[in-house]
Design a protein around this motif. Structure first.
Motif, PDB file in Angstrom:
ATOM      1  N   GLY A 220       5.606   2.644  -1.241  1.00 30.60           N
ATOM      2  CA  GLY A 220       6.180   3.608  -2.176  1.00 30.60           C
ATOM      3  C   GLY A 220       6.124   3.090  -3.593  1.00 30.60           C
ATOM      4  N   LYS A 221       7.278   3.060  -4.219  1.00 34.66           N
ATOM      5  CA  LYS A 221       7.325   2.657  -5.631  1.00 34.66           C
ATOM      6  C   LYS A 221       7.707   1.189  -5.775  1.00 34.66           C
TER       7      LYS A 221
ATOM      8  N   GLY B  13       0.816  -1.213   0.000  1.00 35.65           N
ATOM      9  CA  GLY B  13       0.000   0.000   0.000  1.00 35.65           C
ATOM     10  C   GLY B  13       0.844   1.256   0.000  1.00 35.65           C
ATOM     11  N   GLU B  14       0.407   2.206   0.803  1.00 29.77           N
ATOM     12  CA  GLU B  14       1.070   3.515   0.821  1.00 29.77           C
ATOM     13  C   GLU B  14       2.536   3.383   1.220  1.00 29.77           C
ATOM     14  N   ALA B  15       2.782   2.561   2.247  1.00 27.42           N
ATOM     15  CA  ALA B  15       4.129   2.481   2.803  1.00 27.42           C
ATOM     16  C   ALA B  15       5.128   1.915   1.794  1.00 27.42           C
TER      17      ALA B  15
END
Lengths: 383, 188, 186, 371, 136, 411
Positions: E39-40, E35-37
């Motif tokens: 990153g790429k 998810g958000e954590a």
């Protein structure tokens, strides 16, 4: 994930992708095994054929020129180590020569010889590393380790000389930091002898190798005119047939006392750049042997009270031949302890600028070959 | 957006795609055959494979020689050879401040090293000692910032600091790299 | 091989694989997936051949159809369309014609079926061994296939020439020595 | 399967092997398993299955581990260094550590990749390797399956390996992967032609397509091996086989598919953890298989070089490892060919010469000029 | 066909081995950020740069052509295998030959082979001259 | 999603001897992970060479099973941050780190990555400590550290890994969020407080001490003697190049009103006496600039065919754009200097490009645009080259300030 890519990345002349053409963009770098650091090449490809290359630099721009303005000239020498770290003696020398010229500092005879010896050793060392990396980029890993192994022998000498393996900080205006250690000259001569046989072995392993020849001959041709226009110097320019070697044409130090040849190429392809560098190592061995024979006794550093200030509104300009070409230092002074402005001319800056000329139209693998024969040191380009 | 090569006198398309026969003065003469021009049947099917195979076999010979020659192995086994590993005397491993048997050092807090350091690595913090003279209070050496250029050692007129030979400084604790070099305050 | 429970089970397994993969090949939207499904389908066919003891035919099925044709198709798919970004919607007409065609074929099979006396066992195994095929191929008499064999080589030659011509047609200016650097015109 | 009626060909093989095939330990296990489809002892069958599974998985994993270790140690010695030393004696456990680490590494799939093809790809190479492993005659009594058309079967399966690279590289949704995959595809299909021509030469010379028969046909002293028995043609074919199999294995100097300095790893760029290690494993199992096939076809398989020496699997192993040493030697000596040179080498050099060599061999045999 | 059933078992074994390994590894292995954590993390790798354009690119026709030429040679091998197989057999007097083989001699096979191969060779030379075999 | 290794202690611990079994699993897992650290191919500058040397035959990182340098982060376990990390690169490093699968480790090699090193002060582009971007596990000081030091770092990392357990999985170290301060002044300030306490302590004892030691002399150190010798002469250098007088004559033939820098009033005799080291430095106006360079390039005798560099100097009220030219045939250099005015109000200095004369000038001019903000008109591709596109300001201008990036040097 657009089907038709309308946006052209900056620097490209034509768009790629989309339904009409078969072209697409590929990033090589900043983290890529073939770019020797953090160079980023953005490539427009048609299948395997390189159509256009847009180099992006600056990923290791460390603002050395800005920092130089707040550090004294002596302190700046250790920053030049970090420019072209594979020829850091030569970059050190460049700044020292500029200071000596501007502040009118003399250099003892022995120091001049030490400088030549150390610089030529470093040239061999740098070319050995290049040789290894070149072979590695073409897929021959063993040659890479052989090159490094030979290089370690010279690195050992440097470590004994100045205590560091890579960032030497050895030269000072008016001489060197220390004298040569005991038994140094015989060891250099031994390495010279060893290098002669080693270079022949290298010829057998790599230079004469059919695959290497097929991959370098006729690849990455840089004509003489284009090389001049791009400001190429050093082995790259000489491979294109430009007879320009700072050591011969504007001899700094005592280079005019030595007898050596400037190898020249005819076509300017990768193979010429390769042979020119290999031949340069042989010439460096020649210089080393002469310098070791003639090395006089005396001081290793000028005993004058150091006054490393360049007079107000004066500038001084020095060029040295590093392993990659003409490295020039331009110092502008306002009379203070620190320089008003320092500009380093990096040879690789021009070479990477010319890469689109050299490698477009060839295959992707050839781009790697071309890059390998340019022998770029990215921090030198970005400064 | 226009091309950077818009003004070029020679567009890359018009480059020669093959090498001329003359390959320059320093090309080894061993097999100067041209691989880019159209070869004859003999050159392509007979000469080239034989010359090529020979060159490849020569290369294989070199690697085989290395393989068979056990003495050619140059590896120094670092953690195993710790006891015998010596650095050359000039080796620059870290800045140290030698102390004599009584635990005294030679620093007079003149701050020349501090001024010589290009990186702001050294903080010489002076104090007044019991005799009301200026002595060294604390010699902070930020190893995490040090480039080991040895300008401080060159600048020191008293030989109070020099470059140590130790190189095993890897640590998981970054703060431990900021060191105080003097064991106690300056000499009386 | 005699018909046993095992061969029966295998027969139905292979048939199911062929039908399933075939169905997948025509219904899946991603062309590459349908190519892979086609591969499964061809594997099933090879399995059926094996059950019939046509060993050589089965292997050729794998060698030529899977090793050659499917790779060929995958290349064609990879090189001509933008997979993953574009799916071609099938028109109603195509649906109708496809279903009609399938219905006709099914009808034909059902029509022929009662007349066939088929079994999962190959009646004459010796006719399809590699040796037998070899002898028949090189037999110059009226029973043999020598003339077709030679014709096939000419056919292959014409296929090669066709390939060359396609290439020539694809890149009009590129037959000369010049390497084309300007990129193909849109 | 029903084995009450043996195929005549199968029996003829067994007859020829008679002195040795009183018991076929490896084959028997498998055959017993197949003998009991209905009414057999379910327990013993299960045990047999488990033993075979463990044996084969262990064998292939062990082969790969030994080969990786060998490659790394030899590479070290080729390069004047030691290679792994710190894991177990002589670094023998290095590959085990690598394997365990890769096994316990996070495996994830990039978002834009295609799950079906991304996960299908790692399955195929090792599966293909297992299938080929089953038909290699390891020793006089050590073979599992013995199809009549073993050689054609191998060439058919060899063509499938490329599928994995093609779909895996496409499924990864990565430009480096796709380029590597497409290169791999073109390279594999091109060199397969030469490979088949090498096989054809052996079929032509021996009149057999069964691997066991081919090996048995080379019994006796070492001049009965096809590399020597066919003067000239056999040796040329062997050289071509080595070149071709190196290319099929995607090893240096033909490793354009991985081409680390260009494509950062090629088709497996997006694979991590165990999925990557499956490619890695398959690569080395394939290397062993290629060497074993080369030894079987040209170097007499499990036959001893001299009549008075006993035949056995150890000879096949020795010959295979000699060929593997060649592969490793190549890899640590040569630079990489460019992809167009690689294709030119096949189509403009190997293929015409292989065709000529085939006809040459035919003439040799027809004239009876065989040793 | 017994051989092929064994091979089939091995194929299933291979799939189980690889699939099982991947499955167990996915279960046992550590789970990284999602998810958000993350990153790429799930972005395609392109040297640390955000990719430009899709990776599902349309590639050059050159690959296709090689596949085409390969097909021709693949089919050719289909016909050459049986011919090569019987090459020895027709010469050996003691072998029990089927009737069809009665009028086939080794010389004939050789000539047939030669004709077949040379016709293919002609095709190859044609493709060569037409620069189909030039890699682009 | 799913279960993971943490299940093992939950299952095993209740069993008799299960705790030992868990520990054994721990040991084996850690052994595998620590003896198979595959590094990512990542190196930015000098330290990368030492990293390569570590991989080479002499030091042979393969003994640790770590010679398998992976180009793709998907297969790497370890990033060795070899070399300076700049702001432009930091985003990509973060991406690379994120794209690595767990477990992943980071070694910061060299002073630059630990703290910015030599680039801590007065620097607008270097990240002052890579641990501000990615969590770093092991720091190896040195500039660059020896290969053995890197091996020592790997040993430290192995020690760190063997401390991991399933019960307490590793949590990456939090990112460094120390303020970017002048560490020198901060230490001095801290010392002031400390010193105050010491002085208070000493204050009471001083008189008593002075009474006890009446004849005390402070330690002065043992100073080296500065030997001063005779003045050294320069080594004479012979150069065979076109003389300054000839160059000036050729130039003034076509452009009579172009003076030499700092030598506007020079006579012909003085010209002839100038040393061969002197490089003629012509001052041209903007209107003549391109025409003059073109003249120098195309002049048959001068033939200035090699452009060494184009650069600029900020004189606070104007810029000098400097063109350094060299002739590979005549072996002489010519500098050209052109003044470009700018002021706070008119912040868009402009000058014509010479990139149509020399392809190499293209990048030099882009660099000047980047660092000085001088726009070159008619330049084909005028954008930043060294700095990020979103960088604000032109750092080589003397009035450049950016407190968010720059830590001023304290002395």
């Amino acid at each position: 994930m657009d089907l038709v890519q309308t946006e052209i990345p900056e620097g490209f002349t034509r768009s790629a992708g989309g339904g009409h053409t078969e072209e697409y963009y590929l990033n090589m770098g900043p983290q890529h095994p073939s770019t020797h650091g953090v160079l980023r090449l953005m490539v427009r490809l048609d299948g395997e054929t390189v159509k256009e290359i847009v180099p992006h630099i600056g990923y290791i721009h460390r603002s050395i020129e800005k920092m130089a303005e707040s550090q004294s000239l002596i302190q700046n020498i250790h920053l030049t180590d970090r420019l072209d770290y594979l020829s850091c003696h030569m970059t050190n020398l460049g700044l020292c020569l500029a200071i000596e010229q501007g502040a009118d500092v003399g250099v003892p005879e022995r120091a001049e010889y030490i400088r030549i010896i150390v610089c030529e050793l470093q040239r061999i060392q740098s070319h050995l590393l290049w040789w290894g990396c070149f072979a590695m980029d073409l897929g021959a890993l063993t040659a890479f380790l052989y090159g490094f192994d030979e290089r370690e022998k010279i690195t050992d000498l440097f470590e004994e000389l100045c205590g560091a393996r890579l960032t030497m900080n050895y030269f000072r205006p008016g001489g060197c930091v220390s004298d040569l250690p005991n038994e140094f000259i015989p060891r250099i001569l031994k390495i010279c002898e060893h290098m002669k046989t080693t270079l022949d072995e290298y010829d057998n392993l790599v230079s004469k190798n059919m695959i290497i020849r097929e991959r370098t001959q006729g690849v990455g041709i840089l004509s003489k005119e284009r090389a001049l226009s791009h400001g190429c110097t050093g082995p790259v320019a000489r491979a294109s047939g430009i007879n320009y070697d700072v050591r011969k044409d504007e001899p700094y130090g005592i280079y005019n006392r030595f007898d050596f040849d400037v190898p020249l190429g005819a076509t300017g392809d990768c193979y010429d750049r390769y042979t020119v560098r290999i031949e340069e190592m042989r010439q460096s061995i020649r210089i080393l042997e002469q310098a070791c024979k003639d090395l006089p006794d005396g001081d290793f550093r000028s005993k004058e009270k150091p006054n490393y200030k360049i007079p107000k509104d004066e500038h001084s300009f020095s060029s040295v031949e590093t392993a990659r070409g003409n490295f020039s230092t331009y110092v502008v002074s306002d009379g203070g302890k620190t320089p008003y402005r320092i500009k380093y001319r990096s040879p690789n800056f021009s070479h990477i600028g010319a890469i689109n000329d050299m490698a477009s139209g060839y295959k992707l693998a050839d781009l790697v070959t071309v890059l390998a024969t340019l022998d770029p040191v990215i921090p030198d380009i970005d400064r | 957006m226009t091309t950077p090569d818009q003004h070029q006198d020679t567009p890359p398309q018009n480059r020669p795609q093959s090498r001329p026969q003359n390959m320059g003065a320093f090309t080894p003469e061993a097999q100067a055959e041209d691989t880019c021009t159209k070869p004859s049947f003999y050159a392509y099917f007979i000469k080239r494979p034989i010359v090529g195979a020979f060159s490849l076999l020569t290369g294989m010979g070199i690697t085989l020689k290395t393989l068979c020659n056990v003495t050619s192995t140059v590896t120094q086994e670092y953690p195993e050879n710790r006891d015998t590993l010596t650095m050359p005397p000039a080796f620059r491993g870290q800045v140290i401040m030698p102390h004599d048997e009584e635990g005294e050092h030679k620093c007079t807090a003149c701050t020349l090293c501090e001024k010589a350091c290009p990186n702001g690595t050294i903080s010489v913090l002076p104090m007044k000692n019991i005799a009301n003279k200026k002595v060294l209070g604390k010699y902070i050496y930020r190893f995490d910032q040090c480039t080991l250029c040895s300008l401080c050692v060159e600048a020191c007129p008293f030989d109070a600091i020099r470059m140590g030979n130790d190189f095993e400084h890897a640590t998981v604790d970054k703060d431990s790299l900021v060191m105080v070099l003097n064991e106690k305050e300056g000499r009386l | 091989m005699e018909a046993t429970l095992t061969t029966d089970i295998l027969f139905y397994l292979f048939s199911a694989a062929i039908l399933g993969c075939g169905l997948m090949a025509v219904t899946v939207k991603n062309l590459l997936h349908s190519a892979i499904a086609l591969m499964g389908c061809l594997f099933g066919t090879a399995g059926l051949f094996l059950l019939l003891d046509h060993e050589f035919v089965a292997l050729m099925q794998i060698l030529v159809y899977i090793g050659g044709v499917v790779i060929f198709i995958i290349y064609a798919v990879l090189l001509t369309t933008h997979l993953g970004t574009r799916y071609l919607p099938a028109s109603t007409l195509k649906y109708i014609s496809g279903v009609t065609l399938a219905a006709i074929v099914l009808g034909l099979v059902l029509h022929i079926d009662p007349q066939a006396t088929h079994t999962a066992v190959n009646p004459d195994r010796t006719a399809t061994t590699i040796d037998a095929i070899g002898y028949r191929l090189l037999d110059g008499s009226t029973n043999g296939f020598l003339i077709p064999f030679e014709v096939i080589s000419v056919l292959l030659l014409s296929a090669m020439i066709g390939a060359a011509t396609i290439a020539k047609h694809q890149k009009p200016g590129a037959t000369n020595d010049e390497d084309e650097t300007g990129g193909s015109a849109s | 399967m029903d084995t009450s009626t043996h195929q005549p060909v199968q029996q003829s093989v067994a007859e020829r092997l008679d002195p040795h095939t009183a018991t076929t330990p490896l084959g028997d296990w498998v055959r017993e398993l197949c003998d009991a489809p209905d009414g057999g002892n379910l327990l013993s069958m299960t045990i047999n299955v488990i033993i075979i599974i463990i044996a084969i998985c262990a064998f292939s994993s062990l082969t790969a581990m030994v080969l990786v270790w060998m490659e790394r140690k030899l590479a070290g010695r080729f390069q004047r260094r030691l290679g792994p030393t710190r894991t177990g004696p002589f670094g023998l456990l290095q590959t085990a550590a690598d394997g365990l680490k890769l096994f316990l590494k996070e495996g994830f799939r990039p978002n834009a990749s295609d799950p079906f093809t991304y996960y299908l790809a790692p399955l195929l190479p090792l599966t293909g390797a297992f299938m080929v492993l089953a038909v290699i005659p390891f020793g006089p009594s050590m073979w599992i399956a013995d199809p009549e058309l073993g050689l054609i079967f191998i060439s058919a399966i060899a063509g499938l390996g490329v599928l994995a690279l093609l779909i895996g590289s496409w499924g990864s949704n990565n430009k480096y992967s796709l380029m590597g995959g497409l290169r791999a595809g073109a390279q594999a299909i091109s060199y397969e032609v030469s490979l088949i021509l090498c096989f054809l030469l052996i079929v032509l010379a021996s009149g057999e397509t069964n691997l066991l028969n081919i090996v048995e046909g080379q019994q006796g002293n070492f001049w009965n091996w096809w590399i020597i028995k066919l003067p000239g043609a056999g040796f040329i074919a062997f050289i071509f086989f080595i070149i071709t199999s190196t290319a099929e294995l995607n090893r240096t100097p033909f490793d354009t598919t991985e081409a680390e300095s260009e494509l950062t790893g090629g088709f497996h760029t997006e694979y991590s953890g165990i999925a990557f290690s499956m490619f890695f494993l398959a690569e080395y199992v394939h290397m062993f298989i290629a060497a074993a096939i080369g030894a079987t076809l040209f170097l007499g398989g499990y036959n001893a070089p001299f009549e008075f020496l006993p035949d056995g699997w150890w000879w096949l192993m020795a010959k295979s490892y000699a060929i593997i040493f060649l592969y490793i030697w190549f890899r640590w000596t040569f630079p990489r060919l460019r992809i167009d040179q690689l294709m030119a080498l096949e189509w403009k050099f190997l293929l015409p010469l292989s065709l000529i060599n085939l006809v040459f061999a035919g003439i040799l045999i027809a004239m009876g000029w065989i040793l | 066909m017994e051989s092929y059933s064994l091979i089939g078992i091995f194929a299933i074994l291979g799939i189980l081995y690889v699939g099982g390994a991947i499955l167990v590894s996915r279960i046992l292995g550590p789970k990284g950020a999602t998810g958000e954590a993350a990153g790429k993390k799930f972005q395609p790798y392109e040297c640390g740069i955000d990719p430009t354009g899709s990776a599902r690119i349309q590639f050059r026709i050159g690959y296709y052509l090689f596949a085409l030429v390969f097909m021709v040679f693949d089919v050719e091998s289909l016909f050459l295998f049986p011919c090569a197989k019987i090459f020895n057999a027709v010469a050996s007097p003691d072998s029990t030959l089927p009737e069809a083989a009665a009028n086939i001699g080794q010389g004939q096979i050789l000539i047939e082979l030669l004709v077949f191969v040379s016709i293919l060779g002609l095709g190859l030379i044609f493709a060569w001259r037409k620069k189909v075999l030039e890699w682009e | 999603m799913g279960i993971d290794l943490q299940l093992i202690p939950k299952v095993l611990d209740p069993l008799p001897g299960g705790k030992g079994l868990t520990n054994a699993v721990d040991y084996i897992v850690n052994w595998a992970r620590s003896s198979s650290l595959w590094p990512l191919v990542y190196g930015t500058s000098c330290c990368a060479i030492e990293m390569m040397a570590t991989g080479a035959a002499r030091h042979d990182i393969s003994r640790f099973g770590a010679e398998v340098f992976r180009a793709s982060p998907r297969q790497a376990d370890l990033i060795i941050l070899a070399g300076t990390l700049t702001e432009k690169m930091s985003h990509h490093l973060k991406t690379l780190y994120e794209q690595m699968p767990e477990p992943k480790y980071v070694i910061a090699m060299g002073a630059c990555t630990i703290s910015g090193g030599p680039f801590y002060y007065d620097n607008y582009s270097v990240i002052k400590g890579a641990d501000r971007i990615v969590p770093v596990d092991v720091f190896i000081p040195g500039c660059p550290p020896r290969p053995e030091a890197l091996l020592h770092g790997i040993l430290e990392l192995q020690k760190l890994i063997s401390g991991e357990t399933i019960r307490q999985p590793r949590v990456p170290r939090p990112l460094n969020d120390d303020p970017m301060i002048d560490r020198h002044s901060a230490d001095a300030a801290a010392w002031k407080e400390e010193d105050k306490k010491i002085q208070e302590e000493l204050a009471g004892k001083r008189e008593q001490w002075a009474a006890e030691n009446p004849d005390f002399k402070a330690y002065k150190g043992e100073r080296f003697k500065n030997v001063s010798g005779p003045k050294m002469g320069h080594t004479p250098v012979e150069r065979s190049c076109t003389s300054v007088a000839d160059i000036c004559a050729a130039v003034h033939d076509k452009f009579p009103d172009i003076p030499l820098y700092n030598k506007a009033e020079i006579t012909d005799e003085e010209l002839a006496e100038l040393s061969p080291q002197y490089i003629p430095d012509f001052v041209v106006g903007q209107e003549q600039y391109t025409a003059f360079i073109s003249f120098l390039k195309n002049h048959a005798d001068l033939n200035m065919d090699l452009l060494l560099q184009v650069t600029a100097v900020d004189w606070k009220d104007h810029f000098d754009v400097l063109v350094h030219l060299y002739s590979t045939t005549g072996k002489h250099k010519i500098f050209v200097r052109c003044s470009v005015d700018y002021s706070k109000e008119n912040d868009t200095p402009e000058i014509d490009t010479i990139s149509h004369l020399f392809s190499g000038a293209n990048w030099h001019e882009r660099e000047i645009f980047d660092l000085f903000g001088i726009t070159f008109t008619n330049h084909p591709d005028m954008r930043r080259i060294l700095l990020r596109d979103d960088f604000v300001g032109h750092p080589l201008r003397k009035d450049f300030e950016d407190s968010s990036r720059i830590v001023k040097r304290p002395y």
